[in-house]
Design an enzyme around this catalytic site. Structure first.
Site, short mmCIF file in Angstrom:
data_model
loop_
_atom_site.label_atom_id
_atom_site.label_comp_id
_atom_site.label_asym_id
_atom_site.label_seq_id
_atom_site.Cartn_x
_atom_site.Cartn_y
_atom_site.Cartn_z
CE1 TYR A 166 -3.74 2.46 0.77
CE2 TYR A 166 -2.42 3.14 2.67
CZ TYR A 166 -3.50 3.34 1.82
OH TYR A 166 -4.32 4.43 2.01
CE LYS A 170 -3.71 5.05 -1.79
NZ LYS A 170 -4.79 5.86 -2.34
N1 LIG Z 1 -9.36 5.74 5.87
C1 LIG Z 1 -8.12 6.20 6.11
O1 LIG Z 1 -7.68 6.32 7.28
C2 LIG Z 1 -7.23 6.60 4.98
C3 LIG Z 1 -5.94 7.07 5.30
C4 LIG Z 1 -5.10 7.48 4.27
C5 LIG Z 1 -5.54 7.42 2.95
N2 LIG Z 1 -6.79 6.95 2.66
C6 LIG Z 1 -7.19 6.93 1.25
O2 LIG Z 1 -8.49 7.46 1.11
C7 LIG Z 1 -9.20 6.78 0.08
C8 LIG Z 1 -10.50 6.21 0.61
O3 LIG Z 1 -10.22 5.42 1.73
P1 LIG Z 1 -11.40 4.68 2.53
O4 LIG Z 1 -10.89 4.45 3.90
O5 LIG Z 1 -12.68 5.38 2.33
O6 LIG Z 1 -11.41 3.28 1.74
P2 LIG Z 1 -12.51 2.09 1.79
O7 LIG Z 1 -13.51 2.33 2.86
O8 LIG Z 1 -11.72 0.84 1.77
O9 LIG Z 1 -13.24 2.26 0.38
C9 LIG Z 1 -12.52 2.03 -0.78
C10 LIG Z 1 -13.40 2.39 -1.95
O10 LIG Z 1 -12.66 2.13 -3.15
C11 LIG Z 1 -13.45 1.28 -3.99
N3 LIG Z 1 -12.58 0.45 -4.81
C12 LIG Z 1 -11.65 -0.43 -4.41
N4 LIG Z 1 -11.07 -1.01 -5.48
C13 LIG Z 1 -11.66 -0.47 -6.58
C14 LIG Z 1 -11.52 -0.66 -7.98
N5 LIG Z 1 -10.64 -1.54 -8.47
N6 LIG Z 1 -12.30 0.05 -8.81
C15 LIG Z 1 -13.21 0.94 -8.32
N7 LIG Z 1 -13.40 1.15 -7.02
C16 LIG Z 1 -12.63 0.45 -6.16
C17 LIG Z 1 -14.31 0.48 -3.03
O11 LIG Z 1 -15.43 -0.04 -3.72
P3 LIG Z 1 -16.28 -1.35 -3.25
O12 LIG Z 1 -17.32 -0.83 -2.29
O13 LIG Z 1 -16.81 -1.90 -4.50
O14 LIG Z 1 -15.29 -2.27 -2.58
C18 LIG Z 1 -14.67 1.56 -2.02
O15 LIG Z 1 -15.72 2.37 -2.51
C19 LIG Z 1 -8.24 5.71 -0.45
O16 LIG Z 1 -7.57 6.21 -1.59
C20 LIG Z 1 -7.27 5.51 0.69
O17 LIG Z 1 -6.00 5.07 0.26
C21 LIG Z 1 -7.65 6.54 3.65
#
Ligand SMILES: NC(=O)c1ccc[n+]([C@@H]2O[C@H](COP(=O)([O-])OP(=O)(O)OC[C@H]3O[C@@H](n4cnc5c(N)ncnc54)[C@H](OP(=O)(O)O)[C@@H]3O)[C@@H](O)[C@H]2O)c1
Length: 267
Positions: A166, A170
């Site tokens: 990851y 990134k």
């Molecule tokens: N949460 C955190 O603490 C955190 C911290 C740093 C960075 N981020 C970044 O913020 C963003 C959102 O994070 P999150 O925590 O909301 O993630 P999450 O809850 O795991 O949701 C991920 C989303 O991406 C979609 N997805 C995954 N693979 C895909 C693909 N191949 N094509 C299209 N859609 C896809 C998933 O769809 P499905 O519902 O179909 O699975 C879901 O809607 C990400 O880029 C993550 O790296 C998050």
């Protein structure tokens, strides 16, 4: 009528971007999901200015179809693309690059490939599919979700060797953002990599193992940021902070990698 496309809009941070952006009836918001039938939280928003489109970001043809649909509804333009979808987590995230079990080198390679496929190539696919519309948009912004775990200083200060595929992908994604910024500077397109902070996007209560894992992670992060209180942000707060950063974005910031504070304070 400003238009926004958000990938990974089914849940978590992507869903919250759709919710906040569509609160203004002036905005036209397109949520891209892998499976509209299961994206029930998105469809439950029930807002007339929210349109649900289907595409997996590893599927170039599906992205092109989604872009064509957006173009039909906006008159051929797009203001802002938010690359939120990512492969987050996974079964092996507690392993380091050297602790995949003996004989499981192919599992490590597969994890690296899958993360690269979605987090790097998938985002490039998405940007390329929407570029013709973005060029004709007014705001011309491409916002890409990164993470503080892509910053080498955080990894070293926090002694954080896990979540390697990851972090690695990134970090590569930040370079993708810089490459596009360099390429499209003269056209006035603005690209930004932004970390949302630590955000609680869990869909169900954590297991005891997950709670222990989170405590361990907080302790590591507090080595890097001793004043951080260890509390995850809600998606609502994180997205509001990021949208404030985006509202103050200018061409001179294009290609940057910033946090929800708009600087390099990750926590
Ligand atoms: N949460 C955190 O603490 C955190 C911290 C740093 C960075 N981020 C970044 O913020 C963003 C959102 O994070 P999150 O925590 O909301 O993630 P999450 O809850 O795991 O949701 C991920 C989303 O991406 C979609 N997805 C995954 N693979 C895909 C693909 N191949 N094509 C299209 N859609 C896809 C998933 O769809 P499905 O519902 O179909 O699975 C879901 O809607 C990400 O880029 C993550 O790296 C998050």
């Amino acid at each position: 009528m400003p238009s926004y496309v958000i990938t990974g809009a089914s849940r978590g941070i992507g869903l919250e971007f759709v919710r906040q952006l569509s609160a203004s009836a002036d905005n036209q918001v397109f949520g891209i999901v892998r499976n509209p039938a299961t994206a029930t939280k998105l469809t439950a928003l029930g807002r007339q200015n929210v349109h649900v489109l289907q595409a997996d970001i590893v599927d170039v043809e599906a992205l092109k179809s989604a872009a064509a649909e957006v173009g039909r509804m906006t008159g051929g333009a797009l203001d802002v693309l938010i690359n939120n979808a990512a492969l987050v987590g996974g079964d092996n995230q507690s392993l380091t690059l050297s602790t995949y079990p003996e004989g499981q080198e192919s599992v490590l390679a597969d994890d690296l490939r899958q993360n690269f496929e979605v987090n790097v190539i998938g985002v490039i696919n998405t940007i390329n599919a929407f570029l013709p519309l973005l060029r004709k948009g007014n705001l011309k912004q491409v916002i890409t979700l990164s993470t503080g775990l892509a910053d080498t200083k955080v990894i070293l200060d926090a002694s954080f060797p896990v979540h390697a595929p990851y972090s690695i992908t990134k970090a590569a994604l930040n370079m993708v953002v810089a490459k596009y910024a360099a390429e499209f500077k003269k056209e006035g397109l603005i690209f930004l990599a932004i970390s949302p902070g630590v955000v609680n996007t869990a869909e169900k209560p954590p297991s005891p193992e997950q709670i222990e894992g989170y405590k361990w992670m907080v302790a590591r992060f507090q080595e890097a940021a001793p004043t951080w209180d260890g509390q995850a942000l809600s998606p609502e707060v994180s997205v509001k902070m990021m949208l404030d950063v985006v509202a103050n974005l200018s061409e001179k910031n294009s290609g940057a990698f910033v946090s929800q504070y708009g600087n390099q304070k990750w926590l």
